[in-house]
Design an enzyme around this catalytic site. Structure first.
Site, PDB file in Angstrom:
ATOM      1  N   ASP A   1       0.807  -1.216   0.000  1.00  8.70           N
ATOM      2  CA  ASP A   1       0.000   0.000   0.000  1.00  8.70           C
ATOM      3  C   ASP A   1       0.847   1.278   0.000  1.00  8.70           C
ATOM      4  O   ASP A   1       0.755   2.107   0.914  1.00  8.70           O
ATOM      5  CB  ASP A   1      -0.955   0.000   1.202  1.00  8.70           C
ATOM      6  CG  ASP A   1      -1.902  -1.174   1.178  1.00  8.70           C
ATOM      7  OD1 ASP A   1      -2.517  -1.406   0.126  1.00  8.70           O
ATOM      8  OD2 ASP A   1      -2.020  -1.867   2.203  1.00  8.70           O
TER       9      ASP A   1
ATOM     10  N   GLU B   1     -11.428  -2.962  -1.972  1.00  8.92           N
ATOM     11  CA  GLU B   1     -10.654  -2.208  -0.990  1.00  8.92           C
ATOM     12  C   GLU B   1      -9.675  -1.268  -1.689  1.00  8.92           C
ATOM     13  O   GLU B   1      -9.620  -1.192  -2.914  1.00  8.92           O
ATOM     14  CB  GLU B   1      -9.897  -3.163  -0.055  1.00  8.92           C
ATOM     15  CG  GLU B   1      -8.829  -4.000  -0.739  1.00  8.92           C
ATOM     16  CD  GLU B   1      -8.119  -4.945   0.212  1.00  8.92           C
ATOM     17  OE1 GLU B   1      -8.631  -5.184   1.323  1.00  8.92           O
ATOM     18  OE2 GLU B   1      -7.041  -5.458  -0.167  1.00  8.92           O
TER      19      GLU B   1
END
Length: 363
Positions: free
Chosen positions: A43, A228
């Site tokens: 991420d 997500e």
């Protein structure tokens, strides 16, 4: 005192430097770089401000911030641990930190829990220093995403026509024997408070959004259907709002990017304003040994003439369920199609020389 400072310095050097990729071993030519930027990480997120990239990625028990004028040379970036929580209720699984500059202050959004991932919530740090590597990041608060205080991860924020919005991944209701992660949006009153109820704009509905079993049969303990990692972007003419998101289990090679679009003039809090692309827009490329790409974020080149995406991917098919973490951080230039929509291309193999972003300082 001197011994303490020395130990802190050694800790920071080890914490910030031990996961970066060894570029000297890859043999990149001058003016080029090779992926990965970090040999381990998830991420990635960065902003470009006054000639400097401020970068962070997930590290589980703390939040680290890097500063560099050359995003492709993270080995030599300045690094600092900016947050390590002491409260046990929010000290575990610090996922997907993102740094943003809002109203001349710095904010970091992240998710954390008490050791049980079912208790993940969203948190915000604030730093009033002009330089986020200086001053102090302080906990501004948690973000209550709904009256039931439900689960939330991977928050991001953006401004559109004078209004700030929050995007995140959450559950419609508390998990029982399965888990469904959806994309939510809400308007914000300030950087740590929602001003409207959450609105679901995407749920896992296509088959490519609902993969949770690996090719070898390994799987999570129960079904997990995933939307997500939402990220805001836009068309070249700014007439379309784009939300990219990751779909299917991150532990599988099927993890990929989906796309939502809305007209810039539409009500972003109306689910009917959003259209989901029926197929993935960025996915595994086995011939390049790239599996499960996701965790996307966007940054400009130093001179502002190009756009790049940061993302993570793995070189093997299976992930967290039966093997050590194998995701690494990559950077890749994006283009534009004939309609002025972003063209993400396809994931490039590791160790392939790529031109550095335009305007990168020559060292």
């Amino acid at each position: 005192m001197r011994t303490c400072l020395l130990l802190i310095t050694l800790f920071l050097c080890f914490s910030c430097g031990n996961k970066s990729s060894k570029k000297e071993d890859a043999g990149a030519e001058p003016g080029t770089y090779v992926n990965p930027l970090f040999s381990e990480g998830t991420d990635p997120s960065a902003v470009f401000h006054d000639g400097t990239y401020y970068y962070t990625h997930g590290t589980e028990d703390k939040i680290m911030l890097w500063a560099t004028s050359d995003i492709t040379d993270m080995e030599h970036a300045t690094c600092k641990v900016v947050w390590k929580p002491e409260d046990p209720s929010m000290a575990s699984h610090l996922w997907a930190p993102e740094i943003h500059r809002i109203d001349n202050k710095w904010y970091i959004y992240y998710a954390a829990d008490d050791g049980n991932t079912d208790n993940h919530q969203l948190y915000v740090l604030e730093n009033t220093s002009p330089d986020p590597m200086q001053g102090e990041f302080k906990l501004k608060g948690s973000i209550m995403t709904n009256p039931e205080w439900n689960w939330g991860i991977q928050a991001t924020t953006f401004e559109h026509r004078g209004e700030h919005y929050l995007l995140w991944s959450g559950w419609p209701k508390r998990r029982s024997n399965a888990e469904t992660q959806c994309i939510y949006i809400a308007r914000m009153k300030n950087p740590w408070t929602l001003d409207t109820p959450r609105v679901m704009i995407s749920k896992p509905e296509y088959e490519w959004e609902r993969q949770w079993v690996n090719p070898d049969g390994s799987r999570t303990a129960y079904p997990i259907y995933v939307n997500e990692g939402p990220q805001y972007f836009h068309s070249k003419d700014n007439k379309k709002i784009i939300i990219y998101y990751a779909a299917s289990g991150s532990w599988t090679p099927y993890y990929c990017l989906g796309m939502l679009t809305a007209d810039a003039d539409s009500d972003l809090l109306d689910p009917s304003s959003w259209t989901k692309h029926p197929t993935p827009v960025f996915r595994q490329v086995p011939e390049n040994e790239v599996y499960g790409p996701g965790g996307i974020s966007f940054i400009p080149s130093p001179d502002g003439t190009e756009w790049y995406m940061l993302y993570h991917a793995r070189k093997v098919t299976n992930g967290d369920t039966g093997s050590p973490e194998t995701r690494s951080i990559r950077l890749q230039k994006i283009g534009w199609d004939a309609e002025g929509m972003p063209d993400l291309g396809t994931p490039v193999a590791l160790d392939v020389p790529l031109p550095k972003p335009s305007g990168t300082p020559v060292k």
